[in-house]
Design a protein around this motif. Structure first.
Motif, mmCIF file in Angstrom:
data_model
loop_
_atom_site.group_PDB
_atom_site.id
_atom_site.type_symbol
_atom_site.label_atom_id
_atom_site.label_comp_id
_atom_site.label_asym_id
_atom_site.label_seq_id
_atom_site.Cartn_x
_atom_site.Cartn_y
_atom_site.Cartn_z
ATOM 1 N N ASN A 162 3.278 5.956 -2.580
ATOM 2 C CA ASN A 162 4.492 6.692 -2.954
ATOM 3 C C ASN A 162 4.555 6.945 -4.454
ATOM 4 O O ASN A 162 5.131 7.938 -4.896
ATOM 5 C CB ASN A 162 5.746 5.940 -2.497
ATOM 6 C CG ASN A 162 6.060 6.196 -1.045
ATOM 7 O OD1 ASN A 162 5.839 7.287 -0.536
ATOM 8 N ND2 ASN A 162 6.569 5.186 -0.376
ATOM 9 N N LEU A 163 3.986 6.067 -5.253
ATOM 10 C CA LEU A 163 3.914 6.286 -6.702
ATOM 11 C C LEU A 163 2.838 7.306 -7.059
ATOM 12 O O LEU A 163 2.959 8.030 -8.048
ATOM 13 C CB LEU A 163 3.634 4.970 -7.424
ATOM 14 C CG LEU A 163 4.738 3.926 -7.390
ATOM 15 C CD1 LEU A 163 4.236 2.613 -7.965
ATOM 16 C CD2 LEU A 163 5.957 4.421 -8.137
ATOM 17 N N LEU A 164 1.791 7.361 -6.259
ATOM 18 C CA LEU A 164 0.679 8.271 -6.533
ATOM 19 C C LEU A 164 1.063 9.736 -6.331
ATOM 20 O O LEU A 164 0.584 10.612 -7.058
ATOM 21 C CB LEU A 164 -0.517 7.903 -5.646
ATOM 22 C CG LEU A 164 -1.826 8.623 -5.882
ATOM 23 C CD1 LEU A 164 -2.307 8.382 -7.310
ATOM 24 C CD2 LEU A 164 -2.867 8.159 -4.885
ATOM 25 N N VAL A 215 0.833 -1.209 0.000
ATOM 26 C CA VAL A 215 0.000 0.000 0.000
ATOM 27 C C VAL A 215 0.865 1.255 0.000
ATOM 28 O O VAL A 215 0.624 2.188 -0.780
ATOM 29 C CB VAL A 215 -0.973 -0.001 1.205
ATOM 30 C CG1 VAL A 215 -1.667 1.334 1.363
ATOM 31 C CG2 VAL A 215 -1.994 -1.117 1.050
ATOM 32 N N THR A 216 1.893 1.293 0.855
ATOM 33 C CA THR A 216 2.734 2.485 0.902
ATOM 34 C C THR A 216 3.529 2.665 -0.390
ATOM 35 O O THR A 216 3.776 3.793 -0.817
ATOM 36 C CB THR A 216 3.696 2.473 2.109
ATOM 37 O OG1 THR A 216 4.488 1.283 2.094
ATOM 38 C CG2 THR A 216 2.929 2.567 3.413
ATOM 39 N N SER A 217 3.904 1.571 -1.022
ATOM 40 C CA SER A 217 4.597 1.677 -2.315
ATOM 41 C C SER A 217 3.686 2.300 -3.364
ATOM 42 O O SER A 217 4.110 3.170 -4.137
ATOM 43 C CB SER A 217 5.065 0.307 -2.791
ATOM 44 O OG SER A 217 6.034 -0.222 -1.923
ATOM 45 N N THR A 251 3.768 3.933 6.922
ATOM 46 C CA THR A 251 5.157 3.499 6.991
ATOM 47 C C THR A 251 5.580 3.320 8.448
ATOM 48 O O THR A 251 6.271 2.365 8.787
ATOM 49 C CB THR A 251 6.085 4.509 6.286
ATOM 50 O OG1 THR A 251 5.668 4.622 4.925
ATOM 51 C CG2 THR A 251 7.533 4.079 6.343
ATOM 52 N N TRP A 252 5.161 4.248 9.314
ATOM 53 C CA TRP A 252 5.449 4.112 10.740
ATOM 54 C C TRP A 252 4.813 2.829 11.280
ATOM 55 O O TRP A 252 5.473 2.071 12.017
ATOM 56 C CB TRP A 252 4.931 5.320 11.517
ATOM 57 C CG TRP A 252 5.132 5.155 12.988
ATOM 58 C CD1 TRP A 252 6.244 5.456 13.708
ATOM 59 C CD2 TRP A 252 4.185 4.601 13.917
ATOM 60 N NE1 TRP A 252 6.051 5.118 15.023
ATOM 61 C CE2 TRP A 252 4.796 4.592 15.180
ATOM 62 C CE3 TRP A 252 2.892 4.116 13.794
ATOM 63 C CZ2 TRP A 252 4.150 4.112 16.328
ATOM 64 C CZ3 TRP A 252 2.248 3.634 14.917
ATOM 65 C CH2 TRP A 252 2.878 3.641 16.176
#
Length: 108
Positions: free
Chosen positions: A53-55, A48-50, A94-95
């Motif tokens: 990060n692309l968005l 999800v965070t990846s 991410t945390w």
């Protein structure tokens, strides 16, 4: 076949890859015990965070092309708030991912 370097660059021996990677992963997964749910959650959070990060950079391009260049101030502000929300959400997830992985590593 590649080799692993030890201290001071000395060779330790050849790297041996598993013959059946799927079976090896299944065996490692079976050792995880009560760590499975937080580890699975951390893996999902990595995905999800990846994606988030692309968005972010994509939305920056949209903001520039569709709102800043045409001088649409209200659209720029709205999209900037959405972008800020995405970055804040990414930071929090991410945390959480890091927190889960630390707990997985310390759980006995």
């Amino acid at each position: 076949m590649s080799s692993i370097r030890g201290p001071r660059g000395m060779m330790k021996g050849p790297v041996v890859k598993p013959k059946n990677a799927k079976k090896t992963l299944y065996r490692i997964w079976s050792y995880m015990g009560k760590r499975k749910p937080p580890l699975a959650a951390a893996i999902i959070l990595v995905i999800v965070t990846s994606l988030l990060n692309l968005l972010g950079p994509y939305l920056i391009g949209v903001i520039i092309d569709e709102h800043i260049i045409p001088k649409d101030t209200s659209g720029t502000i709205r999209m900037s708030l959405i972008l800020a929300g995405i970055y804040i959400t990414t930071s929090l997830l991410t945390w959480l991912q890091t927190y889960l992985m630390v707990n997985v590593s310390f759980t006995t």
